[in-house]
Design an enzyme around this catalytic site. Structure first.
Site, PDB file in Angstrom:
ATOM      1  N   TYR A  88       0.756  -1.231  -0.022  1.00  0.00           N
ATOM      2  CA  TYR A  88       0.119  -0.008   0.054  1.00  0.00           C
ATOM      3  C   TYR A  88       1.030   1.275   0.018  1.00  0.00           C
ATOM      4  CZ  TYR A  88      -4.229   2.595   1.596  1.00  0.00           C
ATOM      5  OH  TYR A  88      -5.073   3.478   1.661  1.00  0.00           O
ATOM      6  N   ARG A 101      -7.090   9.908 -10.643  1.00  0.00           N
ATOM      7  CA  ARG A 101      -6.113  10.599  -9.608  1.00  0.00           C
ATOM      8  C   ARG A 101      -5.702   9.560  -8.820  1.00  0.00           C
ATOM      9  NH1 ARG A 101      -5.886  10.107  -4.615  1.00  0.00           N
ATOM     10  NH2 ARG A 101      -8.198  10.646  -4.112  1.00  0.00           N
ATOM     11  N   LYS A 104      -5.886  -2.096  -2.111  1.00  0.00           N
ATOM     12  CA  LYS A 104      -7.153  -1.972  -1.310  1.00  0.00           C
ATOM     13  C   LYS A 104      -7.606  -3.278  -0.799  1.00  0.00           C
ATOM     14  CE  LYS A 104      -7.242   3.026  -1.094  1.00  0.00           C
ATOM     15  NZ  LYS A 104      -7.636   3.964  -0.228  1.00  0.00           N
ATOM     16  N   GLU A 144     -13.009   4.573  -6.136  1.00  0.00           N
ATOM     17  CA  GLU A 144     -11.476   4.959  -5.522  1.00  0.00           C
ATOM     18  C   GLU A 144     -10.849   5.637  -6.546  1.00  0.00           C
ATOM     19  OE1 GLU A 144     -10.482   3.694  -2.472  1.00  0.00           O
ATOM     20  OE2 GLU A 144      -8.852   5.292  -2.717  1.00  0.00           O
ATOM     21  N   ASP A 145     -10.206   6.933  -6.137  1.00  0.00           N
ATOM     22  CA  ASP A 145      -9.175   7.593  -6.711  1.00  0.00           C
ATOM     23  C   ASP A 145      -9.682   8.182  -8.388  1.00  0.00           C
ATOM     24  OD1 ASP A 145      -7.472   7.415  -4.666  1.00  0.00           O
ATOM     25  OD2 ASP A 145      -6.009   6.546  -5.743  1.00  0.00           O
ATOM     26  N   ASP A 182     -14.585   6.019  -1.437  1.00  0.00           N
ATOM     27  CA  ASP A 182     -13.532   5.953  -0.257  1.00  0.00           C
ATOM     28  C   ASP A 182     -12.754   7.408   0.075  1.00  0.00           C
ATOM     29  OD1 ASP A 182     -12.117   4.682   1.663  1.00  0.00           O
ATOM     30  OD2 ASP A 182     -10.389   4.274   0.281  1.00  0.00           O
ATOM     31  N   ASP A 183     -12.402   8.137  -1.053  1.00  0.00           N
ATOM     32  CA  ASP A 183     -11.790   9.221  -1.014  1.00  0.00           C
ATOM     33  C   ASP A 183     -12.532  10.206  -0.048  1.00  0.00           C
ATOM     34  OD1 ASP A 183      -9.293   8.548  -2.214  1.00  0.00           O
ATOM     35  OD2 ASP A 183     -10.467   8.074  -3.731  1.00  0.00           O
ATOM     36  N   ASN A 207      -0.706  11.409  -0.102  1.00  0.00           N
ATOM     37  CA  ASN A 207      -0.072  10.242  -0.300  1.00  0.00           C
ATOM     38  C   ASN A 207       0.458  10.426  -1.925  1.00  0.00           C
ATOM     39  OD1 ASN A 207      -0.574   8.691   2.372  1.00  0.00           O
ATOM     40  ND2 ASN A 207      -2.823   8.576   1.295  1.00  0.00           N
ATOM     41  N   ASN A 228      -5.058   7.216   7.566  1.00  0.00           N
ATOM     42  CA  ASN A 228      -5.305   6.897   6.388  1.00  0.00           C
ATOM     43  C   ASN A 228      -6.648   5.919   6.480  1.00  0.00           C
ATOM     44  OD1 ASN A 228      -5.122   4.826   3.925  1.00  0.00           O
ATOM     45  ND2 ASN A 228      -3.240   5.892   3.760  1.00  0.00           N
TER      46      ASN A 228
HETATM   47  N1  NAI Z   1      -4.750   9.856   3.976  1.00  0.00           N
HETATM   48  C1  NAI Z   1      -5.772   9.530   3.333  1.00  0.00           C
HETATM   49  O1  NAI Z   1      -6.542   8.475   3.707  1.00  0.00           O
HETATM   50  C2  NAI Z   1      -6.198  10.223   2.008  1.00  0.00           C
HETATM   51  C3  NAI Z   1      -5.180  10.834   1.190  1.00  0.00           C
HETATM   52  N2  NAI Z   1      -5.641  11.402   0.337  1.00  0.00           N
HETATM   53  C4  NAI Z   1      -4.553  12.291  -0.481  1.00  0.00           C
HETATM   54  O2  NAI Z   1      -5.229  13.506  -0.721  1.00  0.00           O
HETATM   55  C5  NAI Z   1      -4.641  14.132  -1.950  1.00  0.00           C
HETATM   56  C6  NAI Z   1      -5.611  14.932  -2.750  1.00  0.00           C
HETATM   57  O3  NAI Z   1      -6.921  14.157  -3.034  1.00  0.00           O
HETATM   58  P1  NAI Z   1      -8.316  14.574  -3.746  1.00  0.00           P
HETATM   59  O4  NAI Z   1      -9.011  15.418  -2.971  1.00  0.00           O
HETATM   60  O5  NAI Z   1      -8.976  13.477  -4.315  1.00  0.00           O
HETATM   61  O6  NAI Z   1      -7.313  15.395  -5.004  1.00  0.00           O
HETATM   62  P2  NAI Z   1      -7.650  16.718  -5.827  1.00  0.00           P
HETATM   63  O7  NAI Z   1      -6.773  16.597  -6.914  1.00  0.00           O
HETATM   64  O8  NAI Z   1      -9.063  16.588  -6.405  1.00  0.00           O
HETATM   65  O9  NAI Z   1      -7.818  17.843  -4.851  1.00  0.00           O
HETATM   66  C7  NAI Z   1      -6.342  18.660  -4.834  1.00  0.00           C
HETATM   67  C8  NAI Z   1      -6.826  20.029  -4.135  1.00  0.00           C
HETATM   68  O10 NAI Z   1      -5.767  20.562  -3.759  1.00  0.00           O
HETATM   69  C9  NAI Z   1      -5.441  21.804  -4.305  1.00  0.00           C
HETATM   70  N3  NAI Z   1      -4.276  22.025  -4.567  1.00  0.00           N
HETATM   71  C10 NAI Z   1      -3.339  21.561  -5.405  1.00  0.00           C
HETATM   72  N4  NAI Z   1      -2.179  22.239  -5.299  1.00  0.00           N
HETATM   73  C11 NAI Z   1      -2.007  23.267  -4.445  1.00  0.00           C
HETATM   74  C12 NAI Z   1      -1.559  24.075  -3.778  1.00  0.00           C
HETATM   75  N5  NAI Z   1      -0.220  24.177  -4.556  1.00  0.00           N
HETATM   76  N6  NAI Z   1      -1.728  24.760  -2.952  1.00  0.00           N
HETATM   77  C13 NAI Z   1      -2.954  24.709  -2.521  1.00  0.00           C
HETATM   78  N7  NAI Z   1      -3.879  24.041  -3.152  1.00  0.00           N
HETATM   79  C14 NAI Z   1      -3.493  23.121  -4.051  1.00  0.00           C
HETATM   80  C15 NAI Z   1      -6.258  21.705  -5.788  1.00  0.00           C
HETATM   81  O11 NAI Z   1      -6.909  23.024  -5.980  1.00  0.00           O
HETATM   82  C16 NAI Z   1      -7.390  20.782  -5.157  1.00  0.00           C
HETATM   83  O12 NAI Z   1      -8.814  21.734  -4.671  1.00  0.00           O
HETATM   84  C17 NAI Z   1      -3.926  13.174  -2.528  1.00  0.00           C
HETATM   85  O13 NAI Z   1      -2.646  13.201  -2.440  1.00  0.00           O
HETATM   86  C18 NAI Z   1      -4.421  11.756  -1.959  1.00  0.00           C
HETATM   87  O14 NAI Z   1      -3.586  10.777  -1.878  1.00  0.00           O
HETATM   88  C19 NAI Z   1      -6.855  10.850  -0.442  1.00  0.00           C
HETATM   89  C20 NAI Z   1      -7.666  10.304  -0.005  1.00  0.00           C
HETATM   90  C21 NAI Z   1      -7.558   9.726   1.355  1.00  0.00           C
HETATM   91  C1  PYR Z   2      -5.477   6.871   0.638  1.00  0.00           C
HETATM   92  C2  PYR Z   2      -6.003   7.133  -0.313  1.00  0.00           C
HETATM   93  O1  PYR Z   2      -7.071   6.565  -0.705  1.00  0.00           O
HETATM   94  C3  PYR Z   2      -5.459   8.090  -1.399  1.00  0.00           C
HETATM   95  O2  PYR Z   2      -4.454   8.316  -0.992  1.00  0.00           O
HETATM   96  O3  PYR Z   2      -6.057   8.590  -2.383  1.00  0.00           O
HETATM   97 MG    MG Z   3      -7.857   7.207  -2.737  1.00  0.00          MG
END
Ligand code: NAI
Ligand code: PYR
Ligand code: MG
Length: 616
Positions: free
Chosen positions: A154, A208, A226, A297-298, A320-321, A464, A508
């Site tokens: 993962y 994504r 996953k 997912e993603d 999930d996100d 991530n 996570n």
């Molecule tokens: N820890 C966890 O369980 C999870 C982590 N994530 C992580 O969250 C991240 C984003 O996922 P999503 O929301 O689906 O993606 P997304 O790409 O839709 O959203 C990214 C957001 O960040 C903003 N952004 C990008 N660059 C920026 C910057 N330099 N300054 C300010 N804002 C900025 C964009 O405008 C957008 O609103 C990914 O890295 C993903 O791995 C997502 C789901 C679960």
């Molecule tokens: C953990 C997860 O779902 C993500 O980073 O998109």
């Molecule tokens: Mg995800």
């Protein structure tokens, strides 16, 4: 008609008989059928825990032994087959002479992983090869060493594996739905899957992948990873799970030029057409497996909300996100506010990032604040400050906001600000949550500003893989002078600060989705309600002992993933039963019922016995 003919059965020793599936179409002839099946005469292949549900022709060849058995990842145990089994299953000469215990086999794999593999990607490849050939051993290894191996199977290594997926490709390990060539025929394509009883599906279109952008079909690494955690953590049987990609094209120019790329070299399909394709996939799944849970997912944020809105009342599904992450972060947030002794109704949060995950988390937190303070959601949203690449999101900043950002935009005349430090200074938050996927952004100045307003701020760099995290554990601890409460999307090593060891926990969605999924499936939930997500979140937050919370540890250790998932599953199942969205009647002891039905890899020794274990 039995798939294993009587003529074949008669040639087999009696001891093999018990390994053969009872493939009778009529459950009245099947001693293992449950009372309902016997009464109705209809075989229920969807019952939770039912095994031996692969298509008869596949079971037949594998269970008769020989090479097909060795190439069947569910039944193959390699050198663990006993002398007697080798004789009975026509394996003699097909394996080296040594008969090894599962422990010895496990030791060999761990030695190869720890000593022979030089990089994490090599470790990933070794594990993937094991998963494709011997799932018993794969899951024994993964479950016993979850803390060491989750970062390989993962995040963060799965990110690298996805980037290189087409280069390291050896075996499919899931299904590929091709929007350009299979459209209109997804049902037929799904019919090629060997299981008659799929309960859990993780599907992406690679739009994504983590914070790594559009990876097209290379994103398949995520559903595979996953699903492995659904099995290792949630207790699903491997036969009941399906990792899937819908190939809708890719806008990743490098992949479009890459000769090894495994998807269609076509521009990404978008908008309504994309939604229709995903709907066709979901309809095919619901038709074939009416009780299966689909995890989106993603997907790109541009599509993710639309897919969820369209599908959540048409089939059993969740994103999930948006929702899994929402439930996960809410749990750590509640514990963090307890550690700070901040009343939830007063808590303020800055989100860095405004995509599907940030909005999903913010909405769940806002709902919790509103419930706690007994005020309306709109008022709770005033405690949320959301930042995207253009700065703080307000209704006055002059750009056209997509719907998911509109609901998060400040409407109270907050000045437009671009710099994170300035926003933190204005908001004076109790927590800062990074979900931008854009790499380091929580600078020393930002952390110091945060600490000047809050004694023990929550610093959650959740993007991530590790390379995309907003801050490292080391910087967060050092810059906050050891005051922050830290949790990250990907794992970080412990940090020493002034003689004290800080142990970073992981925030996570793996802490939620395996239990959420198993809990929903075990009671045959008809839908995933917001209340079920809240119950999952509460199950997770309550899991952490108060002494840990006081010490700033707001999430449980991944080492307990199976136990955490059992607790989350119980909370989810209870909520589904209480609110009447479950199809089964409440068992007397729900947690016991759930734990007993969680699959253990060693049980595959004797599928017939295992089947009986699952029966009431
Ligand atoms: N820890 C966890 O369980 C999870 C982590 N994530 C992580 O969250 C991240 C984003 O996922 P999503 O929301 O689906 O993606 P997304 O790409 O839709 O959203 C990214 C957001 O960040 C903003 N952004 C990008 N660059 C920026 C910057 N330099 N300054 C300010 N804002 C900025 C964009 O405008 C957008 O609103 C990914 O890295 C993903 O791995 C997502 C789901 C679960
Ligand atoms: C953990 C997860 O779902 C993500 O980073 O998109
Ligand atoms: Mg995800």
């Amino acid at each position: 008609m039995s798939a294993v003919t009587d003529a074949v059965r008669n040639t087999l020793p009696a001891s093999v008989e018990k390994f053969l599936p009872n493939t009778s179409e009529d459950p009245r002839d099947d001693p293992r059928a449950n009372p309902e099946e016997r009464k109705s005469g209809v075989k229920d292949v969807t019952r939770p825990g039912a095994i031996g549900t692969r298509k008869p022709e596949i079971q037949q060849t594998a269970k008769l032994g020989g090479i097909p058995l060795l190439y069947d990842p569910v039944l193959n145990r390699g050198t663990n087959f006993s002398v007697q089994e080798r004789r009975e299953k026509r394996l003699e000469g097909l394996l080296p002479p040594a008969v090894e215990s599962l422990e010895l086999q496990e030791d060999r794999v761990m030695q190869q992983l720890r000593e022979d593999c030089k990089t994490d990607l090599q470790r990933y490849e070794l594990l993937a090869q094991l998963q494709a050939s011997n799932e018993t051993l794969y899951y024994i290894v993964l479950m016993k060493h979850i803390k060491e191996l989750a970062p390989i199977a993962y995040t963060p290594t799965v990110g690298k594996a996805c980037q290189d997926f087409d280069r390291i490709y050896r075996q499919p390990l899931g299904m590929y739905f091709d929007a350009f060539h299979h459209r209109g025929r997804f049902s037929e394509v799904l019919g090629n899957f060997p299981s008659l009883n799929v309960q859990i599906i993780v599907v992406t279109d690679g739009g994504r992948i983590l914070g790594l952008g559009d990876l097209g079909t290379n994103g398949m690494g995520i559903p595979i990873g996953k699903i492995a955690l659904y099995i290792a953590g949630g207790g699903f049987h491997p036969e009941h799970s399906l990792p899937a990609v819908i190939d809708c094209g890719t806008d990743n120019e490098e992949l479009l030029k890459d000769r090894f790329y495994l998807g269609n070299k076509k521009k990404r399909l978008e908008g309504e057409e994309h939604l229709d394709i995903v709907e066709e996939f979901c309809t095919a799944v619901s038709k074939a497996f009416p009780h299966a849970l689909i995890q989106f997912e993603d997907f790109n944020t541009t599509q993710a909300f639309g897919i969820l809105d369209r599908m959540r009342h048409k089939c059993l599904c969740f994103n999930d996100d948006i929702q899994g992450t929402g439930a996960t972060v809410l749990a750590g947030f509640i514990n963090g506010m307890k550690a700070q002794q901040t009343a939830l109704k007063d808590a303020k949060v800055v989100f860095f990032g405004a995509g599907s995950s940030a909005v999903g988390v913010a909405m769940m937190i806002a709902q919790q604040l509103a419930d706690d303070g007994d005020y309306k959601l709109d008022k709770a949203l005033e405690q949320i400050f959301m930042v995207d690449s253009k700065g703080l999101i307000t209704t006055t900043r002059g750009d056209k906001l997509p719907p998911h950002k509109q609901q998060m935009a400040r409407k109270d005349g907050t000045p437009d600000m671009k710099e994170l430090k300035e926003i933190v200074n204005y908001a004076k938050p109790h927590a800062i949550v990074g979900l931008a996927g854009a790499g380091p952004a929580f600078t020393q100045e930002v952390v110091e500003e945060l600490c000047s307003h809050c004694e023990r701020p929550l610093i959650f760099p959740l993007s991530n893989p590790t390379s995309q995290a907003e801050i490292t554990a080391e910087n967060a601890v050092n810059w906050s002078k050891g005051k922050c409460i830290f949790a990250a999307g990907s794992p970080f090593d412990p940090v020493e600060y002034e003689g004290k060891t800080f142990v970073p926990t992981q925030a996570n969605n793996v802490l939620i989705f395996p239990g959420l999924g198993f809990g929903a499936c075990i009671v045959k939930a008809k839908t995933i309600t917001d209340k079920m997500l809240r119950a999952a979140s509460k199950g997770l937050s309550d899991y952490v002992p108060i002494e840990d919370i006081k010490a700033g540890i707001v999430y449980p250790d991944l080492i307990n993933l199976r136990d955490i998932s059992a607790v989350v599953a119980t909370a989810v199942a209870k909520e589904a039963l209480d609110s009447d969205v479950a199809e089964i009647k409440a068992p007397a002891d729900l947690e016991k019922y759930i734990r007993e039905r969680m699959w253990e890899p060693s049980r595959t020794f004797d599928p017939a016995q295992s089947q009986q274990d699952y029966e009431e």
